[in-house]
Design an enzyme around this catalytic site. Structure first.
Site, PDB file in Angstrom:
ATOM      1  N   LYS A  55      -2.332  -3.895 -10.451  1.00  0.00           N
ATOM      2  CA  LYS A  55      -1.960  -2.948  -9.386  1.00  0.00           C
ATOM      3  C   LYS A  55      -0.523  -2.466  -9.580  1.00  0.00           C
ATOM      4  CE  LYS A  55      -5.346  -4.785  -6.200  1.00  0.00           C
ATOM      5  NZ  LYS A  55      -5.704  -5.760  -5.177  1.00  0.00           N
ATOM      6  N   GLN A  99      -2.480  -9.575  -1.104  1.00  0.00           N
ATOM      7  CA  GLN A  99      -3.667  -9.937  -1.893  1.00  0.00           C
ATOM      8  C   GLN A  99      -4.427 -11.082  -1.224  1.00  0.00           C
ATOM      9  OE1 GLN A  99      -4.659  -8.318  -4.849  1.00  0.00           O
ATOM     10  NE2 GLN A  99      -6.505  -9.561  -4.549  1.00  0.00           N
ATOM     11  N   ASP A 122      -4.965  -1.023   2.078  1.00  0.00           N
ATOM     12  CA  ASP A 122      -6.282  -1.649   1.920  1.00  0.00           C
ATOM     13  C   ASP A 122      -7.258  -1.150   2.984  1.00  0.00           C
ATOM     14  OD1 ASP A 122      -6.715  -3.265  -0.264  1.00  0.00           O
ATOM     15  OD2 ASP A 122      -5.826  -5.060   0.636  1.00  0.00           O
TER      16      ASP A 122
END
Ligand code: NDP
Length: 301
Positions: A55, A99, A122
């Site tokens: 990422k 994460q 997200d």
């Protein structure tokens, strides 16, 4: 019947990433703005480390700023919440991604709810979940949309064209990360959506109804060719590692769909790997630029 078209998610993700890089360059040129993504990793989960590294790399390749915050596995929830509060207040940070999974002493819900919804790339914050659920027919969500289902929708539209109106869609899986947001996206596209799960009766018959079949289950090759309607578009989100053929080897990655039998029936199908997977990071970059523009009231595309 001809074999299915294999949907090249890797090539499509490259296109999305190139588009994002173009938007990033334009924001710098026209507004002196460089979007920034902060990724937070708690602990040393090997898969999470790989995801976080890719990422960070992908955001830099797109011309964005990127920060990775690595915290030890023993981090207390309060420390993580303090970091999230700092990132919320930092104007250079447009996107915040914590994460998952998190260690057991930290509530993922509490952390997700602490992220500023405008920076929640997200799309897991209840405000963004609600905005997606409240999206009207033919509209785009006013919130940020989870990356994997957003990427899956982009692939579906690339295959089927911009209008999905009236199509029978079956989503197998009802997780908050994939299944549910996928169902909301397809409903906003005016599909007739069925969401199946582990308690669904006669799953094979339900799947056979689908013009669009999205599998997000986490069970290797569960969906066989004879569950698929001839000509259907099949999107396989599943990532499952098979037992290695030899001791010490690395098992092959396969999806939730039995690719070989399915490709003989479907009209188009995503492979695993190389289908939906690469779209997830591409959509994370897309969401970060979207967040950067929306926070400042700038045009998004
Ligand atoms: P979850 O485990 O959270 O959800 C799985 C869903 O599948 C549940 O709703 C479950 O039903 C349903 N299910 C399980 N067994 C069956 C069955 N036998 N028949 C019908 N439904 C069943 O998984 P995720 O949604 O997080 O992920 C799904 C898959 O997608 C995984 O393989 C994951 O690795 C992959 N994935 C890939 C991503 C990517 O490409 N970047 C990103 C995210 C996930 P119930 O609710 O009843 O338990």
């Amino acid at each position: 019947m001809a074999e299915a078209r294999i949907i090249d998610g890797k090539a499509f993700a490259e296109k999305v990433r190139a588009g994002v890089a173009g938007r990033v360059a334009a924001l710098a040129r026209e507004h002196g703005l460089t979007p920034g993504l902060a990724v937070v990793l708690v602990g040393e989960n090997p898969a999470s480390q790989v995801y976080v590294r890719s990422k960070g790399r992908a955001s830099e390749e797109a011309g964005m700023r990127s920060w990775t915050h690595r915290l030890p596995a023993a981090t207390e929830e309060a420390e993580l919440l303090a970091l999230v509060a700092r990132l919320n207040g930092d104007d250079a940070v447009d996107g915040i991604l914590v994460q998952l999974p998190l260690p057991p002493q930290i509530s993922a819900e509490a952390v997700i709810e602490a992220i500023d919804p405008a920076k929640d790339v997200d799309g897991f914050h209840p405000v963004n979940v609600g905005r997606l659920a409240a999206t009207g027919a033919g509209q785009r969500s006013r919130g940020l949309v989870p990356c994997t289902p957003l990427g899956a929708l982009m692939l579906i539209k690339d295959v089927r064209g911009p209008s999905l109106s009236g199509l029978e869609a079956v989503v197998v899986g009802r997780s908050n990360i994939v299944g549910k947001p996928m169902a909301h996206l397809l409903l906003a596209e005016s599909c007739t959506v069925t969401v199946a799960h582990s308690r669904t009766r006669d799953l094979a018959a339900v799947c056979r109804r689908a013009d669009l079949l999205v599998a997000a289950v986490g069970r290797a090759r569960m969906i066989a060719g004879d569950w698929i309607r001839p000509g259907a578009t099949v999107i396989d989100v599943g990532i499952n590692r098979l037992e290695p053929a030899e001791p010490g080897g690395k098992g092959r990655l396969v999806g939730d769909v039995d690719f070989e039998s399915a490709r003989a029936v479907a009209g188009a199908i995503t492979p695993v790997p190389g289908g939906v997977g690469p779209m997830t990071i591409a959509c994370l970059l897309h969401n970060t630029v979207t967040a950067a523009c929306r926070r400042r009231g700038l045009a998004e595309d």
